[in-house]
Write a protein that holds these residues in place. Structure first.
Motif, PDB file in Angstrom:
ATOM      1  N   ASP A 147      14.098   0.674  39.443  1.00  0.00           N
ATOM      2  CA  ASP A 147      13.067  -0.009  40.230  1.00  0.00           C
ATOM      3  C   ASP A 147      12.023  -0.616  39.297  1.00  0.00           C
ATOM      4  OD1 ASP A 147      11.127  -0.838  41.964  1.00  0.00           O
ATOM      5  OD2 ASP A 147      11.058   1.011  43.129  1.00  0.00           O
ATOM      6  N   PRO A 148      11.887  -1.958  39.258  1.00  0.00           N
ATOM      7  CA  PRO A 148      10.885  -2.566  38.365  1.00  0.00           C
ATOM      8  C   PRO A 148       9.461  -2.234  38.793  1.00  0.00           C
ATOM      9  CG  PRO A 148      11.827  -4.225  39.808  1.00  0.00           C
ATOM     10  CD  PRO A 148      12.650  -2.985  40.002  1.00  0.00           C
ATOM     11  N   ASP A 149       9.247  -1.857  40.064  1.00  0.00           N
ATOM     12  CA  ASP A 149       7.904  -1.494  40.490  1.00  0.00           C
ATOM     13  C   ASP A 149       7.426  -0.224  39.817  1.00  0.00           C
ATOM     14  OD1 ASP A 149       7.991  -3.667  42.104  1.00  0.00           O
ATOM     15  OD2 ASP A 149       8.331  -2.572  43.974  1.00  0.00           O
ATOM     16  N   GLN A 150       8.347   0.613  39.392  1.00  0.00           N
ATOM     17  CA  GLN A 150       7.988   1.873  38.749  1.00  0.00           C
ATOM     18  C   GLN A 150       8.202   1.847  37.237  1.00  0.00           C
ATOM     19  OE1 GLN A 150      10.141   4.940  40.771  1.00  0.00           O
ATOM     20  NE2 GLN A 150       9.328   4.413  42.790  1.00  0.00           N
ATOM     21  N   SER A 151       8.565   0.698  36.690  1.00  0.00           N
ATOM     22  CA  SER A 151       8.825   0.590  35.251  1.00  0.00           C
ATOM     23  C   SER A 151       7.541   0.284  34.500  1.00  0.00           C
ATOM     24  CB  SER A 151       9.858  -0.517  34.982  1.00  0.00           C
ATOM     25  OG  SER A 151       9.994  -0.728  33.600  1.00  0.00           O
ATOM     26  N   GLN A 152       7.362   0.916  33.390  1.00  0.00           N
ATOM     27  CA  GLN A 152       6.178   0.666  32.583  1.00  0.00           C
ATOM     28  C   GLN A 152       6.401  -0.438  31.556  1.00  0.00           C
ATOM     29  OE1 GLN A 152       5.073   4.350  30.781  1.00  0.00           O
ATOM     30  NE2 GLN A 152       4.679   5.394  32.739  1.00  0.00           N
ATOM     31  N   PHE A 153       7.615  -0.952  31.478  1.00  0.00           N
ATOM     32  CA  PHE A 153       7.929  -1.923  30.428  1.00  0.00           C
ATOM     33  C   PHE A 153       8.431  -3.249  30.981  1.00  0.00           C
ATOM     34  CE2 PHE A 153       8.727   2.375  28.873  1.00  0.00           C
ATOM     35  CZ  PHE A 153       7.782   2.443  27.867  1.00  0.00           C
ATOM     36  N   GLY A 154       8.262  -3.456  32.296  1.00  0.00           N
ATOM     37  CA  GLY A 154       8.641  -4.722  32.880  1.00  0.00           C
ATOM     38  C   GLY A 154      10.132  -4.989  32.856  1.00  0.00           C
ATOM     39  N   LEU A 155      10.959  -3.930  32.940  1.00  0.00           N
ATOM     40  CA  LEU A 155      12.399  -4.122  32.939  1.00  0.00           C
ATOM     41  C   LEU A 155      12.846  -4.759  34.235  1.00  0.00           C
ATOM     42  CD1 LEU A 155      13.532  -0.705  31.447  1.00  0.00           C
ATOM     43  CD2 LEU A 155      13.264  -2.886  30.252  1.00  0.00           C
ATOM     44  N   LEU A 156      13.972  -5.465  34.176  1.00  0.00           N
ATOM     45  CA  LEU A 156      14.531  -6.079  35.361  1.00  0.00           C
ATOM     46  C   LEU A 156      15.173  -5.014  36.233  1.00  0.00           C
ATOM     47  CD1 LEU A 156      16.185  -9.268  33.828  1.00  0.00           C
ATOM     48  CD2 LEU A 156      13.976  -9.100  34.990  1.00  0.00           C
ATOM     49  N   ALA A 157      15.226  -5.298  37.542  1.00  0.00           N
ATOM     50  CA  ALA A 157      15.855  -4.368  38.460  1.00  0.00           C
ATOM     51  C   ALA A 157      17.344  -4.281  38.178  1.00  0.00           C
ATOM     52  CB  ALA A 157      15.618  -4.837  39.896  1.00  0.00           C
ATOM     53  N   GLY A 158      17.882  -3.140  38.510  1.00  0.00           N
ATOM     54  CA  GLY A 158      19.312  -2.965  38.313  1.00  0.00           C
ATOM     55  C   GLY A 158      19.819  -1.733  39.007  1.00  0.00           C
ATOM     56  N   LEU A 159      21.141  -1.642  39.135  1.00  0.00           N
ATOM     57  CA  LEU A 159      21.784  -0.490  39.736  1.00  0.00           C
ATOM     58  C   LEU A 159      22.549   0.274  38.673  1.00  0.00           C
ATOM     59  CD1 LEU A 159      23.248  -2.099  42.988  1.00  0.00           C
ATOM     60  CD2 LEU A 159      21.105  -0.839  42.738  1.00  0.00           C
ATOM     61  N   ILE A 160      22.433   1.570  38.687  1.00  0.00           N
ATOM     62  CA  ILE A 160      23.177   2.429  37.766  1.00  0.00           C
ATOM     63  C   ILE A 160      24.277   3.090  38.591  1.00  0.00           C
ATOM     64  CG2 ILE A 160      22.996   4.322  36.113  1.00  0.00           C
ATOM     65  CD1 ILE A 160      20.012   3.722  35.891  1.00  0.00           C
ATOM     66  N   ARG A 161      25.483   2.504  38.510  1.00  0.00           N
ATOM     67  CA  ARG A 161      26.559   2.862  39.432  1.00  0.00           C
ATOM     68  C   ARG A 161      27.538   3.832  38.758  1.00  0.00           C
ATOM     69  NH1 ARG A 161      26.882  -2.601  42.905  1.00  0.00           N
ATOM     70  NH2 ARG A 161      27.441  -1.099  44.523  1.00  0.00           N
ATOM     71  N   PRO A 162      28.352   4.525  39.560  1.00  0.00           N
ATOM     72  CA  PRO A 162      29.375   5.411  38.993  1.00  0.00           C
ATOM     73  C   PRO A 162      30.400   4.611  38.185  1.00  0.00           C
ATOM     74  CG  PRO A 162      29.037   5.861  41.327  1.00  0.00           C
ATOM     75  CD  PRO A 162      28.306   4.589  41.020  1.00  0.00           C
ATOM     76  N   HIS A 163      30.978   5.242  37.174  1.00  0.00           N
ATOM     77  CA  HIS A 163      31.999   4.587  36.362  1.00  0.00           C
ATOM     78  C   HIS A 163      33.150   4.151  37.270  1.00  0.00           C
ATOM     79  CE1 HIS A 163      35.180   4.220  33.260  1.00  0.00           C
ATOM     80  NE2 HIS A 163      34.153   3.841  32.504  1.00  0.00           N
ATOM     81  N   GLU A 164      33.627   2.934  37.046  1.00  0.00           N
ATOM     82  CA  GLU A 164      34.621   2.344  37.950  1.00  0.00           C
ATOM     83  C   GLU A 164      35.894   3.174  38.042  1.00  0.00           C
ATOM     84  OE1 GLU A 164      36.386  -0.780  34.622  1.00  0.00           O
ATOM     85  OE2 GLU A 164      35.456  -1.512  36.458  1.00  0.00           O
ATOM     86  N   ASP A 165      36.271   3.909  36.983  1.00  0.00           N
ATOM     87  CA  ASP A 165      37.482   4.725  37.031  1.00  0.00           C
ATOM     88  C   ASP A 165      37.386   5.850  38.059  1.00  0.00           C
ATOM     89  OD1 ASP A 165      38.599   3.175  35.096  1.00  0.00           O
ATOM     90  OD2 ASP A 165      38.058   4.514  33.437  1.00  0.00           O
ATOM     91  N   LEU A 166      36.137   6.199  38.435  1.00  0.00           N
ATOM     92  CA  LEU A 166      35.945   7.277  39.395  1.00  0.00           C
ATOM     93  C   LEU A 166      36.009   6.789  40.840  1.00  0.00           C
ATOM     94  CD1 LEU A 166      33.024   9.195  37.635  1.00  0.00           C
ATOM     95  CD2 LEU A 166      35.503   9.575  37.417  1.00  0.00           C
ATOM     96  N   LEU A 167      36.096   5.454  41.016  1.00  0.00           N
ATOM     97  CA  LEU A 167      36.128   4.885  42.362  1.00  0.00           C
ATOM     98  C   LEU A 167      37.426   4.142  42.660  1.00  0.00           C
ATOM     99  CD1 LEU A 167      32.502   3.404  42.448  1.00  0.00           C
ATOM    100  CD2 LEU A 167      33.280   5.434  43.674  1.00  0.00           C
ATOM    101  N   LYS A 168      38.121   3.740  41.617  1.00  0.00           N
ATOM    102  CA  LYS A 168      39.266   2.855  41.762  1.00  0.00           C
ATOM    103  C   LYS A 168      40.398   3.523  42.555  1.00  0.00           C
ATOM    104  CE  LYS A 168      40.168   0.649  38.096  1.00  0.00           C
ATOM    105  NZ  LYS A 168      40.648   0.318  36.719  1.00  0.00           N
ATOM    106  N   GLY A 169      40.833   2.857  43.615  1.00  0.00           N
ATOM    107  CA  GLY A 169      41.969   3.316  44.404  1.00  0.00           C
ATOM    108  C   GLY A 169      41.737   4.603  45.158  1.00  0.00           C
TER     109      GLY A 169
END
Length: 627
Positions: A147-169
């Motif tokens: 969440d960029p609203d809670q970032s102290q360094f002005g980072l861009l928003a992003g999602l930290i998602r599960p590794h794709e191998d853990l979701l595939k198929g």
């Protein structure tokens, strides 16, 4: 006593100011509606705390990596399961999570959710992925939100998602975001599924639904709960109480063989939805909530609360500050002003506003309990108290203004002591039409031959001189009357009518003594005036003073547009008859027998005789000696 009647001004500026204040408070509320919504949320938090927690669902279990797991794993080399040594530090190796899934499947759980982010590829992923694939129940993996609203360094928003191998198929394995909203004071209040509606930057990132919502859809017979209009309502979590309300187990109890066998024997996890997370202090996953403002509540309990709310459909909906709310607040304020305006006393206005504010709280809480809708309480209660204070201030100002006006008016007729007592307790005095019975001593003065004097002054052109002497005479006798707390009723030509014992009486005997004393002082003052006038070559005056005792009606007589605060009754009629009789004798002070008896002046008076007065019985009449 001539009294100015009630003057109802065509415009009550105080009322107009209060109505304007009601609209002003509504306008201010509209301008600050965003923080006001948070204040309403704070009020809802306090309501939840006051009502206490509710019973949590039995089929939700929190499986946590806690201090107990960490400490016991550190001594695992003393057990037959030395592999549990891997649990002594965080993060837990991926192969350990695969073992956990195997054991949960043996325990016949209904669904599993991980409040653990598996974003990077690590050793053991293949084993973990295989365990996920073989797991028969729904599984939800966590997606974190940068969440960029809670970032102290002005980072861009992003999602930290599960590794794709853990979701595939694996269709039964889904992801759900684990972000929570810390609003007013950093307190988490809104449901996690509101996050994407509030944080508009997420729209470009295509985030998954919240962990609790995904878990609910995949594991509940009723897979959807309608989302309220978030422009009108704020969907708030209905917390079940302080941390620890949900059934919680340590990971150690599942991994350690002996403890796990006991779990299986008791069926402790059968058909349960299991939420897994790290709750040690190093996880830093603690958030202030209504029941845990200072210590915070673990994030996994917040997600468990959200899931339980979805299953029970019991979110607390807070009405947002929109235009209908603003209009309602304005109308409420105006009605409150008009109602309070009918109450004269400032303390009573303040009391009514306090009672009304308390009723608002009770109604708001009752509605929240029965309908899960929380109507604005803090803003309406605050507006009620503010308008109550302003209305009380306006009433105080108006009362003081009335007191000053009444004091100015009464001071022309009453002595300063009587005026002060009347003004000090206005509630005792009736300022409307009507009166009360009083026992009084009536005093009337009359100048002998004043009609002839008037005719003569008119013929000689000395009317102004006569009026000046009359005013000097009136000033002198009124000073003496007021000095003894008489009430000066009226001037009738050259006569003055006054009375003792109303509106305040010191006792009829004391009032009678004061009346006689006043009569003697008036005689002395006239002698002094005559000396001045004779030195100026003017003719001296003679006067008659008549005293009568009896019952009268004292009060406001007349019409609402023109009132006289005066007396009527037998004692007034008698003093008028006695005046006519006194003119036949050469005495200055004439009194009825009742006055003589009350004052005990038998030795200082002379009986003039018994006379039949018109409209009266036979009366004994006495003259009283002057000093």
């Amino acid at each position: 006593m001539t009294k100015v009647g009630h003057k109802r001004l065509p415009i009550r500026w105080g009322r107009i100011v209060l109505v304007a204040a009601a609209f002003g408070l509504s306008a201010i509320a509209w301008l600050v509606r965003s923080p006001l919504n948070e204040v309403e949320g704070w009020a809802a938090d306090r309501m939840q705390e006051a009502l206490g927690g509710n019973q949590v669902p039995d089929d939700l279990v929190l499986l946590v990596y806690d201090d107990s797991t960490q400490n016991q794993a550190a001594a695992a080399d003393l057990l037959d399961q030395s592999e549990l040594k891997a649990l002594s530090s965080w993060p837990v190796p991926r192969y350990m999570w695969s073992e956990l899934l195997h054991r949960l499947q043996k325990a016949d759980v209904a669904a599993v959710a991980f409040d653990v982010v598996f974003d990077q590829s690590k050793p053991g992923d293949e084993v973990f992925a295989e365990a996920l694939r073989m797991f028969k129940a729904p599984v939800v993996l966590a997606t974190a939100v940068d969440d960029p609203d809670q970032s102290q360094f002005g980072l861009l928003a992003g999602l930290i998602r599960p590794h794709e191998d853990l979701l595939k198929g694996m269709p039964h394995v889904q992801e759900g975001h684990i972000a929570v909203l810390g609003d007013f004071g950093g307190v988490v209040r809104r449901s996690p599924r509101s996050y994407a509606k509030v944080k508009t930057f997420l729209s470009d990132l295509d985030p998954p639904a919240s962990l609790s919502e995904v878990l609910h859809r995949s594991s509940s017979e009723i897979s959807t709960v309608p989302v309220p209009d978030l422009e009108v309502w704020t969907e708030s979590l209905s917390f079940y109480g302080p941390p620890g309300k949900f059934r919680t187990m340590s990971l150690w109890n599942v991994f350690e063989d002996g403890a796990f066998r006991r779990l299986l024997q008791r069926g402790s996890l059968r058909n349960s939805t299991v939420l897994i997370a790290n709750t040690t202090l190093e996880s830093q996953d603690f958030h202030p909530t209504p029941f845990a403002v200072h210590g915070g509540m673990p994030g996994i309990e917040i997600h468990a609360t959200a899931l339980a709310n979805l299953r029970q459909d019991n979110h607390l909906l807070l009405l947002r500050a929109g235009f209908p709310w603003l209009a309602g607040l304005a109308v409420w304020g105006v009605l409150l002003v008009l109602v309070l305006d009918r109450v004269d006393r400032p303390p009573a206005r303040l009391l009514w506003s306090l009672i009304t504010a308390a009723c608002l709280v009770v109604c708001s809480v009752s509605i929240a309990i029965t309908t899960q809708r929380f109507v604005p309480m803090a803003s309406w209660m605050g507006a009620t108290l503010m308008l109550g204070l302003l209305s009380s201030g306006e009433a105080s100002f108006r009362l003081q203004r009335t007191r000053k006006h009444l004091q100015s008016t009464l001071s022309k007729y009453l002595s300063p002591a009587v005026t002060k007592e009347v003004i000090g307790d206005l509630d005792k005095w009736d300022l409307d039409l009507g009166g009360k019975a009083h026992e009084v001593i009536v005093l009337m003065t009359d100048i002998r031959g004043f009609t002839a004097k008037t005719t003569k002054s008119t013929e000689e052109g000395t009317v102004a001189e006569l009026v000046d002497r009359l005013n000097t005479y009136f000033t002198a006798i009124v000073e003496e009357l007021m000095a003894l707390d008489a009430t000066v009723d009226k001037y009738v030509g050259d006569s003055v009518l006054a009375y003792f014992g109303a509106p305040i009486s010191r006792g009829l005997d004391q009032d009678a003594c004061a009346a006689v004393e006043a009569a003697r002082r008036i005689c002395r003052r006239l002698r002094e005036l005559n000396q001045q006038w004779e030195s100026q070559g003017l003719e001296p005056w003679e006067q008659i003073i008549v005293l009568s005792a009896g019952s009268v009606i004292c009060g406001n007589i007349g019409s609402p547009k023109r009132l006289d605060y005066t007396i009527i009754g037998d004692a007034v009629n008698r003093v008028s008859r006695l005046e006519a009789l006194a003119k036949q004798h050469s005495c200055s002070i004439v009194a009825s027998s009742e006055v003589i008896e009350l004052t005990g002046l038998t030795d200082e008076s002379k009986k003039l005789g018994e006379f039949m007065l018109r409209g009266q019985s036979v009366q004994s009449v006495f003259s009283v000696t002057e000093y």
